[in-house]
Scaffold this motif. Structure first.
Motif, mmCIF file in Angstrom:
data_model
loop_
_atom_site.group_PDB
_atom_site.id
_atom_site.type_symbol
_atom_site.label_atom_id
_atom_site.label_comp_id
_atom_site.label_asym_id
_atom_site.label_seq_id
_atom_site.Cartn_x
_atom_site.Cartn_y
_atom_site.Cartn_z
ATOM 1 N N LEU A 178 -11.980 -12.778 48.491
ATOM 2 C CA LEU A 178 -12.571 -12.427 49.792
ATOM 3 C C LEU A 178 -11.966 -13.280 50.906
ATOM 4 C CD1 LEU A 178 -16.277 -12.062 48.599
ATOM 5 C CD2 LEU A 178 -14.747 -10.203 49.271
ATOM 6 N N ALA A 179 -11.724 -14.557 50.597
ATOM 7 C CA ALA A 179 -11.112 -15.455 51.589
ATOM 8 C C ALA A 179 -9.676 -15.006 51.889
ATOM 9 C CB ALA A 179 -11.124 -16.889 51.067
ATOM 10 N N TYR A 180 -8.966 -14.592 50.843
ATOM 11 C CA TYR A 180 -7.581 -14.121 51.012
ATOM 12 C C TYR A 180 -7.548 -12.875 51.898
ATOM 13 C CZ TYR A 180 -2.918 -12.344 49.815
ATOM 14 O OH TYR A 180 -1.623 -11.873 49.886
ATOM 15 N N ARG A 181 -8.497 -11.963 51.634
ATOM 16 C CA ARG A 181 -8.569 -10.728 52.421
ATOM 17 C C ARG A 181 -8.803 -11.041 53.903
ATOM 18 N NH1 ARG A 181 -12.036 -8.371 55.064
ATOM 19 N NH2 ARG A 181 -11.833 -6.200 55.639
ATOM 20 N N GLU A 182 -9.687 -11.996 54.137
ATOM 21 C CA GLU A 182 -10.022 -12.420 55.513
ATOM 22 C C GLU A 182 -8.784 -12.995 56.207
ATOM 23 O OE1 GLU A 182 -13.630 -13.151 57.954
ATOM 24 O OE2 GLU A 182 -13.322 -12.078 56.107
ATOM 25 N N GLN A 183 -8.086 -13.884 55.509
ATOM 26 C CA GLN A 183 -6.925 -14.562 56.113
ATOM 27 C C GLN A 183 -5.784 -13.587 56.381
ATOM 28 O OE1 GLN A 183 -6.261 -17.372 53.002
ATOM 29 N NE2 GLN A 183 -8.062 -18.583 53.540
ATOM 30 N N ASN A 184 -5.619 -12.632 55.501
ATOM 31 C CA ASN A 184 -4.448 -11.747 55.601
ATOM 32 C C ASN A 184 -4.764 -10.380 56.201
ATOM 33 O OD1 ASN A 184 -2.120 -13.237 54.060
ATOM 34 N ND2 ASN A 184 -3.994 -13.605 52.904
ATOM 35 N N ASP A 185 -6.036 -10.165 56.524
ATOM 36 C CA ASP A 185 -6.480 -8.899 57.129
ATOM 37 C C ASP A 185 -5.922 -7.694 56.368
ATOM 38 O OD1 ASP A 185 -7.944 -7.424 58.939
ATOM 39 O OD2 ASP A 185 -6.275 -7.199 60.335
ATOM 40 N N CYS A 186 -6.087 -7.730 55.029
ATOM 41 C CA CYS A 186 -5.537 -6.647 54.215
ATOM 42 C C CYS A 186 -6.687 -5.888 53.543
ATOM 43 C CB CYS A 186 -4.607 -7.221 53.150
ATOM 44 S SG CYS A 186 -5.431 -8.349 52.008
#
Length: 281
Positions: A162-170
């Motif tokens: 979820l954090a990765y999705r937030e950072q990368n807006d993917c």
């Protein structure tokens, strides 16, 4: 990445998941059978009072427009039919089955808002397509169930996703594949197998992001389009929600015009409000 999981890792962890009430497992396993003893199942369901109460509230909602108030599972079956009642019981059970709050960053309520809205939209689309509305409703409700599997079995890794999705807006699907090595479709398929879902349901879960895959089936196309509509309508109220790309093949297969879609949007919003009031309280 060191965190990556395999399909087998997911399967090995399924026994740690909360199990559905035995009667609901029976209902799911009998979805393609005609020779089920309805009165026995009705009796079994009525032993679970919380499940019965939720099911009857759904049956009496404007979603089904009954002229009479049903007060027992047997009555619900009489007025709504066995398939519809079975799907209501499944909806009532599954939405209360998974515990909240073990995965930082995962919004349990938003997850169910999206699932319920997709179920409502799929049901409306299915009616337009003269397709089985009960299958569509249940498949819409369960299409992302793999996310709950990942959240329940691997909360820390999913939190990183979820954090990765937030950072990368993917898209979440891409974040899952990058961080975990498996995605919620894989996990949903593993659970569908574990819980003995019917082939119809399994195909819809497997194909809801890829309705063009060989053998995906028409229900996958309905769920795929319903999922995209619900993201676009922002019924889950998720910040920075991305609308997934819609398969032109699935969109064309449904063959509906703009006016019908506007009608579908309105109806989805109304039904969503009603269903979520019952299932999320």
């Amino acid at each position: 990445m060191s965190n990556t999981l395999s399909y087998d890792d997911v399967v090995r962890n399924l026994d740690d998941l909360p199990s559905l009430p035995a009667v609901v497992m029976e209902l799911l396993n009998s979805i393609d059978q005609d020779d089920v003893d309805i009165s026995v199942l009705a009796k079994k369901v009525s032993h679970d009072q919380a499940l019965t109460a939720k099911t009857l509230r759904l049956a009496n909602s404007s979603l089904y427009g009954l002229q009479v108030k049903v007060t027992t599972i047997q009555q619900a079956i009489t007025f709504l039919g066995f398939q519809t009642t079975r799907n209501l019981i499944t909806a009532a059970a599954v939405t209360g089955c998974f515990a909240e709050g073990h995965c930082p960053g995962f919004d349990h309520k938003a997850f169910w808002r999206h699932s319920i809205a997709t179920a409502a939209c799929a049901k409306v689309l299915a009616r337009q397509m003269r397709f089985n509305q009960d299958y569509a409703f249940t498949a819409g409700l369960l299409h992302d169930i793999g996310r709950l599997v990942l959240v329940a079995c691997f909360p820390n890794q999913y939190s990183e996703t979820l954090a990765y999705r937030e950072q990368n807006d993917c898209f979440l699907l891409d974040a899952e594949r990058t961080v975990l090595g498996v995605d919620h479709v894989d996990a949903g398929m593993a659970l569908a197998e574990h819980w003995n879902f019917s082939d119809t349901m399994r195909l819809a879960i497997a194909g809801h992001h890829d309705p063009e895959a060989p053998g995906a089936g028409f229900l996958a196309a309905i769920i795929h389009v319903a999922d995209a509509i619900v993201h676009a309508l922002d019924l889950a109220q998720v910040q920075d929600d991305l609308v997934p790309p819609v398969s032109s093949v699935a969109w064309t297969a449904l063959g509906l015009d703009e006016e019908i879609y506007l009608q579908i949007f309105r109806e989805t919003e109304l039904q969503y409000e009603e269903i979520s009031m019952v299932l999320l309280t």
